[in-house]
Write a protein that holds these residues in place. Structure first.
Motif, short mmCIF file in Angstrom:
data_model
loop_
_atom_site.label_atom_id
_atom_site.label_comp_id
_atom_site.label_asym_id
_atom_site.label_seq_id
_atom_site.Cartn_x
_atom_site.Cartn_y
_atom_site.Cartn_z
N LYS A 74 18.13 50.43 -4.62
CA LYS A 74 18.23 50.92 -5.99
C LYS A 74 19.35 51.94 -6.13
N GLU A 75 19.58 52.70 -5.07
CA GLU A 75 20.58 53.77 -5.14
C GLU A 75 22.02 53.25 -5.12
N LEU A 76 22.20 51.98 -4.82
CA LEU A 76 23.55 51.43 -4.85
C LEU A 76 24.09 51.33 -6.27
N GLY A 77 23.18 51.23 -7.23
CA GLY A 77 23.61 51.05 -8.61
C GLY A 77 24.00 49.60 -8.86
N PRO A 78 24.72 49.33 -9.96
CA PRO A 78 25.12 47.95 -10.28
C PRO A 78 26.00 47.35 -9.19
N VAL A 79 25.72 46.11 -8.84
CA VAL A 79 26.54 45.39 -7.86
C VAL A 79 26.86 44.01 -8.41
N TYR A 80 27.95 43.46 -7.89
CA TYR A 80 28.29 42.07 -8.19
C TYR A 80 27.52 41.19 -7.20
N GLN A 81 26.82 40.16 -7.71
CA GLN A 81 26.04 39.28 -6.84
C GLN A 81 26.60 37.86 -6.86
N THR A 82 26.50 37.19 -5.73
CA THR A 82 26.87 35.78 -5.67
C THR A 82 25.96 35.06 -4.69
N ASP A 83 25.80 33.77 -4.87
CA ASP A 83 24.98 32.96 -3.96
C ASP A 83 25.78 32.60 -2.70
N PHE A 84 27.09 32.32 -2.88
CA PHE A 84 27.86 31.91 -1.69
C PHE A 84 29.35 32.26 -1.74
N ASN A 85 29.95 32.43 -2.92
CA ASN A 85 31.39 32.61 -2.99
C ASN A 85 31.75 34.05 -3.36
N MET A 86 32.10 34.84 -2.35
CA MET A 86 32.50 36.22 -2.58
C MET A 86 34.02 36.34 -2.76
N SER A 87 34.74 35.30 -2.36
CA SER A 87 36.21 35.38 -2.31
C SER A 87 36.84 35.53 -3.69
N THR A 88 36.30 34.84 -4.68
CA THR A 88 36.90 34.91 -6.01
C THR A 88 36.85 36.33 -6.56
N ALA A 89 35.70 36.99 -6.44
CA ALA A 89 35.57 38.36 -6.95
C ALA A 89 36.48 39.31 -6.18
N MET A 90 36.66 39.08 -4.89
CA MET A 90 37.57 39.92 -4.11
C MET A 90 39.02 39.67 -4.51
N ALA A 91 39.36 38.42 -4.72
CA ALA A 91 40.74 38.07 -5.08
C ALA A 91 41.13 38.62 -6.43
N THR A 92 40.20 38.62 -7.39
CA THR A 92 40.51 39.10 -8.74
C THR A 92 40.39 40.61 -8.87
N GLY A 93 39.88 41.28 -7.83
CA GLY A 93 39.71 42.73 -7.88
C GLY A 93 38.46 43.16 -8.61
N SER B 57 11.90 38.16 -3.03
CA SER B 57 12.75 37.71 -4.13
C SER B 57 12.43 38.46 -5.43
N ARG B 58 11.14 38.63 -5.70
CA ARG B 58 10.73 39.33 -6.92
C ARG B 58 11.26 40.75 -6.93
N ARG B 59 11.10 41.46 -5.84
CA ARG B 59 11.51 42.86 -5.80
C ARG B 59 13.03 42.99 -5.84
N TRP B 60 13.73 42.11 -5.16
CA TRP B 60 15.19 42.13 -5.21
C TRP B 60 15.68 41.91 -6.64
N ASN B 61 15.12 40.91 -7.31
CA ASN B 61 15.56 40.58 -8.67
C ASN B 61 15.19 41.66 -9.68
N GLU B 62 14.15 42.42 -9.39
CA GLU B 62 13.82 43.55 -10.25
C GLU B 62 14.91 44.62 -10.20
N ILE B 63 15.55 44.74 -9.04
CA ILE B 63 16.60 45.74 -8.87
C ILE B 63 17.95 45.26 -9.38
N PHE B 64 18.32 44.04 -8.97
CA PHE B 64 19.66 43.56 -9.24
C PHE B 64 19.74 42.47 -10.31
N GLY B 65 18.59 41.92 -10.69
CA GLY B 65 18.61 40.77 -11.59
C GLY B 65 18.74 39.48 -10.81
#
Length: 348
Positions: free
Chosen positions: A205-224, A339-347
């Motif tokens: 919870k203390e991380l705050g908002p994060v970008y989430q992905t199921d498998f492709n992290m490269s696009t978000a890294m490439a676009t900044g 899964s329930r608890r994770w999604n409560e934190i991050f969606g």
């Protein structure tokens, strides 16, 4: 007579489109053909163009290749039952292999048929205790944009403690095994152990908002869109080789990894061929081919990473001791609640 009748039945099923009727490749396995598995995309291309031809050249065996995902393989095995496996040698993540092993779908390895098993690093054998071998290891450390980060990370705790990362963190979601590893890692770092999930969730919870992905992290890294995330070293190498200013570090607490566990299916008619295939994957030749294609860390201790690949494959030799061992039973036994608890934190 029973065997003869079974063969007649299989021929009839093939004539009627039996594989599609069963919705699993069981007909091929029953016909005593070696059936091996891999994933789609670049994985399938490499298997068809390089790995399978190399294996066939060495052994004379021409396997049938089945393309899918861990969830699909689990469904197909359960549909076929332990007596009629649709695959001969199954490659999947250990999180799935753990469940299937407990349900009796795999045989304990006959190490006399796997000469290369003796040359494997402990990380490739310890989790399954003689029931499987990890044939591919994709190390996961902290990947980051070097042009967006002034202080490179040295610890997983930097995600919490370095203010410049706030709001620019990427995470694999809880559907991905990397999300589950990150939860266990957080519980281990800040709690009493990786099973201290209450503490782990509180710290997430203390991380705050994060970008989430199921498998492709490269696009978000490439676009900044993100500046830092748990990242496959091989994927960082590909991005860097494309000209992106990225790097990856081995955190002080250790490494996560995507593992590909190879299992011999119990009662496969192609048992001997399955062992020959697995031994080829574990061999210096097989491991060298995989390393050069996917920048994975070779699991065979006799394979040396060449100088021209040292930056792209930084985890080898003594560094192979830095992988953290995970409790997949803990994750599988509590999957819904996690899964329930994770999604409560991050969606979701």
């Amino acid at each position: 007579m029973i065997e003869l009748n079974r063969r007649h039945m299989l021929k009839a099923l093939v004539a009627l489109g039996g594989a599609s009727i069963l919705n699993v490749p069981a007909v091929y396995a029953q016909a005593e053909n070696l059936v091996i598995t891999t994933y789609g995309g670049s994985w399938e291309k490499f298997w068809r163009d390089t790995l399978v031809p190399g294996f066939t050249k060495e052994t004379g065996i021409e396997p049938t290749l089945d393309i899918g995902l861990g969830r699909t393989y689990m469904t197909n095995l359960r549909a076929a039952g332990t007596e009629n496996p649709p695959y001969s040698c199954l490659m999947t993540n250990e999180i799935y292999a753990t469940v299937l092993r407990s349900e009796g779908y795999f045989e304990e390895l006959d190490l006399a048929k796997l000469p290369n098993y003796a040359d494997l690093y402990p990380v490739a054998t310890e989790a399954s205790k003689g029931w499987a071998a990890v044939g591919l290891i994709s190390p996961i450390g902290l990947g980051y944009r070097s042009d967006m980060v002034s202080t490179p990370p040295t610890s997983w705790k930097d995600l919490w403690e370095n203010p410049e990362f706030k709001g620019r963190i990427g995470l694999y979601n809880i559907k991905n095994s990397a999300g589950k590893m990150f939860l266990m890692l957080t519980s281990m770092m800040y709690g009493k152990g990786m099973d201290d999930l209450d503490t782990g969730f509180e710290m997430l919870k203390e991380l705050g908002p994060v970008y989430q992905t199921d498998f492709n992290m490269s696009t978000a890294m490439a676009t900044g869109e993100i500046a830092i995330a748990p990242f496959d070293f091989g994927e960082i190498a590909r991005l860097r080789n494309q000209g992106l200013p990225v790097d990856c570090t081995i955190p002080a607490e250790g490494l996560m990894m995507w593992d590909q566990t190879f299992n011999i299916c119990k009662n496969t008619p192609a048992r001997d061929a399955a062992y020959q295939y697995l031994d080829f994957v574990l061999s210096p030749v097989g491991q060298d081919l995989l390393m050069r294609e996917f920048f994975v860390s070779p699991v065979n201790k006799t394979v040396t990473v060449p100088e021209d690949l040292a930056r792209d494959v930084p985890v080898s030799g003594a560094a192979m001791d830095q992988f953290i061992a995970w409790d997949w039973d803990l994750m599988n036994d509590n999957a819904e609640e996690i899964s329930r608890r994770w999604n409560e934190i991050f969606g979701a």
